[in-house]
Write a protein that holds these residues in place. Structure first.
Motif, short mmCIF file in Angstrom:
data_model
loop_
_atom_site.label_atom_id
_atom_site.label_comp_id
_atom_site.label_asym_id
_atom_site.label_seq_id
_atom_site.Cartn_x
_atom_site.Cartn_y
_atom_site.Cartn_z
N LEU A 155 0.83 -1.20 0.00
CA LEU A 155 0.00 0.00 0.00
C LEU A 155 0.86 1.25 0.00
O LEU A 155 0.62 2.20 -0.76
N ALA A 156 1.89 1.26 0.84
CA ALA A 156 2.79 2.42 0.88
C ALA A 156 3.49 2.61 -0.46
O ALA A 156 3.64 3.74 -0.94
N GLU A 159 1.02 4.07 -2.98
CA GLU A 159 0.68 5.47 -2.70
C GLU A 159 1.81 6.41 -3.05
O GLU A 159 1.58 7.58 -3.38
N GLU A 160 3.04 5.91 -3.01
CA GLU A 160 4.19 6.74 -3.36
C GLU A 160 4.39 6.85 -4.86
O GLU A 160 5.13 7.70 -5.34
N ASP A 162 2.87 7.77 -8.29
CA ASP A 162 1.73 8.49 -8.85
C ASP A 162 1.20 7.88 -10.14
O ASP A 162 0.22 8.35 -10.70
N GLY A 164 0.15 4.84 -10.20
CA GLY A 164 -0.80 3.81 -9.81
C GLY A 164 -0.25 2.41 -10.00
O GLY A 164 -1.01 1.45 -10.05
N ASP A 176 -13.14 -1.86 -1.33
CA ASP A 176 -12.45 -1.47 -0.10
C ASP A 176 -12.64 -2.50 1.00
O ASP A 176 -11.79 -2.62 1.89
N LEU A 187 -2.83 -5.03 -4.94
CA LEU A 187 -1.79 -4.00 -4.86
C LEU A 187 -0.49 -4.46 -5.52
O LEU A 187 0.30 -3.63 -5.98
#
Length: 200
Positions: A155-156, A159-160, A162, A164, A176, A187
């Motif tokens: 997840l991290a 998110e880092e 951009d 995707g 979700d 992910l």
């Protein structure tokens, strides 16, 4: 994952070893959720990464830790049924030393903190365990501590980025409230609904 917090890699390593032990030779050429890689290729990859991350934990830096992963090298050793469980055990034992989680180390030719390297190793075991189970029709229940660490890491990373993209490819959308394993798999760039019949 920061500081001196550690996770026991042993349960997840043993789960992967059990999955591998139940794969008959006739399934080694079967395709997997990893495009272009057969079951045997992934088993070879797991054997190699177990050695690399074992040595990373021991800070035994050299050829096994300095070389970036090369898919062409995912060759299944002739004695893999004995070698793979052995190196998986050694991997878990090496990371059972709290000192392995401190300071800097190297894996895949990349310098990184010890605690991050440990979570990368856990993530590899969780995701590739799912790959093997899904490709060979086995039930899969990863160690929950390893799964939570893998999901947090993926997840991290997503998110880092951009774009995707996940560590292994574009993130696959899921609900979700999907099971945590499905969310981690998505992910990583895999479709949790993948089957050998629908995979590409």
């Amino acid at each position: 994952m920061t500081g001196t917090t550690t996770i026991d890699l042993g349960p997840q390593a043993r789960i992967v070893a059990r999955l591998a032990a139940d794969i008959p030779d006739a399934r080694l050429a079967d395709r997997t959720p990893c495009p272009d890689y057969a079951v045997g290729d992934l088993l070879g990859h797991l054997a190699g990464l177990a050695v690399a991350f074992r040595d990373a934990a021991r800070k035994n830096l050299g050829p096994t830790t300095d070389t970036a992963p090369d898919p062409a090298s995912f060759v299944l050793p002739a004695g893999w049924r004995e070698e793979l469980p052995r190196v998986l055990d050694e991997l878990a034992e090496a990371w059972s030393d709290p000192a392995a989680w401190t300071g800097m180390t190297r894996a895949g030719g990349v310098d990184l903190p010890g605690d991050i390297a440990a979570v990368v190793a856990l993530d590899e075991l969780v995701v590739h365990g799912w790959d093997l189970a899904r490709a060979t029709g086995q039930e899969y229940a990863p160690d929950q501590a390893a799964l939570h660490a893998s999901h947090g890491f993926l997840l991290a990373a997503a998110e880092e980025d951009d774009r995707g993209d996940g560590i292994f490819g574009a993130v696959v959308p899921v609900a979700d409230d999907a099971p945590l394993l499905d969310r981690a798999v998505a992910l990583s760039g895999r479709d949790p609904r993948w089957t050998p019949r629908t995979g590409s």
